[in-house]
Design a protein around this motif. Sequence first.
Motif, PDB file in Angstrom:
ATOM      1  N   ASN A 245      63.777  83.987  65.667  1.00 47.19           N
ATOM      2  CA  ASN A 245      63.481  83.704  64.262  1.00 47.19           C
ATOM      3  C   ASN A 245      61.980  83.696  63.990  1.00 47.19           C
ATOM      4  O   ASN A 245      61.472  82.869  63.218  1.00 47.19           O
ATOM      5  CB  ASN A 245      64.092  82.360  63.860  1.00 47.19           C
ATOM      6  CG  ASN A 245      63.523  81.197  64.681  1.00 47.19           C
ATOM      7  OD1 ASN A 245      62.711  81.396  65.584  1.00 47.19           O
ATOM      8  ND2 ASN A 245      63.950  79.988  64.366  1.00 47.19           N
ATOM      9  N   ASN A 246      61.278  84.608  64.623  1.00 47.28           N
ATOM     10  CA  ASN A 246      59.821  84.657  64.558  1.00 47.28           C
ATOM     11  C   ASN A 246      59.286  84.664  63.123  1.00 47.28           C
ATOM     12  O   ASN A 246      58.363  83.917  62.773  1.00 47.28           O
ATOM     13  CB  ASN A 246      59.320  85.886  65.316  1.00 47.28           C
ATOM     14  CG  ASN A 246      57.804  85.983  65.324  1.00 47.28           C
ATOM     15  OD1 ASN A 246      57.131  85.024  65.678  1.00 47.28           O
ATOM     16  ND2 ASN A 246      57.265  87.112  64.923  1.00 47.28           N
ATOM     17  N   LYS A 247      59.865  85.509  62.272  1.00 43.56           N
ATOM     18  CA  LYS A 247      59.380  85.602  60.887  1.00 43.56           C
ATOM     19  C   LYS A 247      59.568  84.281  60.147  1.00 43.56           C
ATOM     20  O   LYS A 247      58.709  83.880  59.349  1.00 43.56           O
ATOM     21  CB  LYS A 247      60.109  86.725  60.149  1.00 43.56           C
ATOM     22  CG  LYS A 247      59.798  88.123  60.667  1.00 43.56           C
ATOM     23  CD  LYS A 247      58.371  88.512  60.296  1.00 43.56           C
ATOM     24  CE  LYS A 247      58.059  89.915  60.796  1.00 43.56           C
ATOM     25  NZ  LYS A 247      58.015  90.006  62.263  1.00 43.56           N
ATOM     26  N   TYR A 248      60.671  83.611  60.377  1.00 44.42           N
ATOM     27  CA  TYR A 248      60.907  82.340  59.697  1.00 44.42           C
ATOM     28  C   TYR A 248      59.842  81.323  60.094  1.00 44.42           C
ATOM     29  O   TYR A 248      59.300  80.605  59.241  1.00 44.42           O
ATOM     30  CB  TYR A 248      62.298  81.804  60.039  1.00 44.42           C
ATOM     31  CG  TYR A 248      62.562  80.426  59.463  1.00 44.42           C
ATOM     32  CD1 TYR A 248      62.580  80.224  58.084  1.00 44.42           C
ATOM     33  CD2 TYR A 248      62.778  79.326  60.292  1.00 44.42           C
ATOM     34  CE1 TYR A 248      62.812  78.962  57.552  1.00 44.42           C
ATOM     35  CE2 TYR A 248      63.021  78.064  59.770  1.00 44.42           C
ATOM     36  CZ  TYR A 248      63.031  77.893  58.396  1.00 44.42           C
ATOM     37  OH  TYR A 248      63.251  76.640  57.867  1.00 44.42           O
ATOM     38  N   ARG A 249      59.529  81.244  61.368  1.00 44.37           N
ATOM     39  CA  ARG A 249      58.528  80.276  61.820  1.00 44.37           C
ATOM     40  C   ARG A 249      57.150  80.579  61.239  1.00 44.37           C
ATOM     41  O   ARG A 249      56.440  79.680  60.765  1.00 44.37           O
ATOM     42  CB  ARG A 249      58.474  80.259  63.353  1.00 44.37           C
ATOM     43  CG  ARG A 249      59.651  79.529  63.984  1.00 44.37           C
ATOM     44  CD  ARG A 249      59.616  79.564  65.499  1.00 44.37           C
ATOM     45  NE  ARG A 249      60.071  80.853  66.029  1.00 44.37           N
ATOM     46  CZ  ARG A 249      59.323  81.705  66.694  1.00 44.37           C
ATOM     47  NH1 ARG A 249      58.053  81.446  66.931  1.00 44.37           N
ATOM     48  NH2 ARG A 249      59.836  82.842  67.137  1.00 44.37           N
ATOM     49  N   GLU A 250      56.764  81.847  61.263  1.00 43.21           N
ATOM     50  CA  GLU A 250      55.438  82.203  60.783  1.00 43.21           C
ATOM     51  C   GLU A 250      55.332  82.083  59.263  1.00 43.21           C
ATOM     52  O   GLU A 250      54.399  81.456  58.737  1.00 43.21           O
ATOM     53  CB  GLU A 250      55.072  83.617  61.244  1.00 43.21           C
ATOM     54  CG  GLU A 250      54.830  83.712  62.744  1.00 43.21           C
ATOM     55  CD  GLU A 250      54.400  85.101  63.168  1.00 43.21           C
ATOM     56  OE1 GLU A 250      54.363  86.012  62.305  1.00 43.21           O
ATOM     57  OE2 GLU A 250      54.108  85.288  64.366  1.00 43.21           O
TER      58      GLU A 250
ATOM     59  N   GLU B 109      72.003  87.207  63.051  1.00 43.48           N
ATOM     60  CA  GLU B 109      71.980  86.202  64.106  1.00 43.48           C
ATOM     61  C   GLU B 109      70.597  85.593  64.291  1.00 43.48           C
ATOM     62  O   GLU B 109      70.468  84.457  64.745  1.00 43.48           O
ATOM     63  CB  GLU B 109      72.450  86.810  65.432  1.00 43.48           C
ATOM     64  CG  GLU B 109      73.947  87.045  65.521  1.00 43.48           C
ATOM     65  CD  GLU B 109      74.354  88.401  64.959  1.00 43.48           C
ATOM     66  OE1 GLU B 109      73.535  89.005  64.246  1.00 43.48           O
ATOM     67  OE2 GLU B 109      75.481  88.835  65.236  1.00 43.48           O
ATOM     68  N   SER B 110      69.568  86.350  63.948  1.00 44.31           N
ATOM     69  CA  SER B 110      68.205  85.863  64.129  1.00 44.31           C
ATOM     70  C   SER B 110      67.882  84.687  63.219  1.00 44.31           C
ATOM     71  O   SER B 110      67.020  83.858  63.544  1.00 44.31           O
ATOM     72  CB  SER B 110      67.204  87.000  63.870  1.00 44.31           C
ATOM     73  OG  SER B 110      67.387  88.057  64.785  1.00 44.31           O
ATOM     74  N   TYR B 111      68.562  84.614  62.063  1.00 43.82           N
ATOM     75  CA  TYR B 111      68.164  83.620  61.065  1.00 43.82           C
ATOM     76  C   TYR B 111      69.260  82.654  60.628  1.00 43.82           C
ATOM     77  O   TYR B 111      68.960  81.625  60.004  1.00 43.82           O
ATOM     78  CB  TYR B 111      67.613  84.340  59.826  1.00 43.82           C
ATOM     79  CG  TYR B 111      66.406  85.192  60.130  1.00 43.82           C
ATOM     80  CD1 TYR B 111      65.216  84.608  60.562  1.00 43.82           C
ATOM     81  CD2 TYR B 111      66.460  86.578  60.033  1.00 43.82           C
ATOM     82  CE1 TYR B 111      64.107  85.386  60.869  1.00 43.82           C
ATOM     83  CE2 TYR B 111      65.350  87.359  60.333  1.00 43.82           C
ATOM     84  CZ  TYR B 111      64.185  86.762  60.750  1.00 43.82           C
ATOM     85  OH  TYR B 111      63.092  87.519  61.059  1.00 43.82           O
TER      86      TYR B 111
END
Length: 398
Positions: A250-255, A269-271
């Motif tokens: 979930n890299n984009k969500y964190r950044e 699944e990533s988010y």
Amino acid sequence: MNDADYNVDVLLIVEADIATTQLTEQLLSECSSLSVRYKKVYLTELDEQVLSSNALPLFVRTADPVAISWMQCLRRSNIPYFYYIDDNFWLIEGDTALAKYYQHPIIRRSLKFAVEKANVVITNSVALREFILPKNRNTVLLPAFFDFSLLRSDDIEATSEYRIGFAGSPSRDADLEVLKDVIPYFLAKRSDVVFEFVGCLPKWLEQCSRVRFFGHMSSYAEYIAFQEQRGWKIGLAPLGDKTSNRYKTNNKYREYSAFRCAGIYTDSESYIDSVVDGVTGLLINDNVAECWIAAIERYLDDDQQRLAIADRAYNDVHSRFDIVVVATQWATLFQQGARLLSNSKTLPIHSSLWDKFVRSLTHYWLLVEISMYEGGIKLTLSRALKKIFRVFTPNKKR
């Protein structure tokens, strides 16, 4: 004695200073307050003496045959090693150089050994852990993180532009295809909207005053500082339906959340385990242009809602993914690794001349094949000459 009573030395083994390596270093640095120390070595620097330092080896997403040769030495000497992987390299598709690299039989064999023989495999994705579990039952799920100490909120650029952005590698080009009709729609409808891309500009999109591209940044800290300074109001995170995308973190969500940037994410699944639709972001169920247009308009038409979602997402990421919180979980695993290492009856590491010959031969054979695929004999000779030149010039800091 508890695992927490152990002082841990970790030998961080990497191929190059890619983003994953830099992030792992940030995490290990944070673990220093939890009795975890580390030393980073490049794969090319490994030898018997380095691996005999009584530190827990941690290999970071390498499938190079050189790494595998050293892993074999560790196994023969009964020295445990950990392996960290943050992407599904088995399912990378396409005909890019990256795809060809991971599809190569040598790399497939190397990846198989690295994962199956590791004492612990570390992943950040539920889906990736489930994929790897049949290969290694000691596959663990540890959360990824964001280092909030990198943020400098006073540096955010003041602007009347309504900036919408995306950040990613060139391999994400196919994921951006869904925006082909979205971007022209808003450029025509709203004169204040500007689209910015960092690291990847779709092939079908041309730069102009309201479509900007910023190239790849080798330093992750510089990238974070730059992206924060741009002051994006909306962050886009489209994911295509190719199989390998299911295993991304979930890299984009964190950044985006750390930047207080309201995100729009493909429902994947990533988010789905991170983003609560309408609360900490917007999820796109049907990954088509019409849905992306509707989601962007939802933010554009209700700035109060956008700000509320951005604030809730920031608080969520800070409470769950702040590096200070996550480091304790990683440190616990490293402390368990220290116990495993101290209880092992290890033998001296020995690498024969034949091992070294085979290691070098397979490594350079692979480099030649990849270079020939990327640019033929001209590129291959150019890279070979540069490598020879480096041998006869003084070492420079990496």
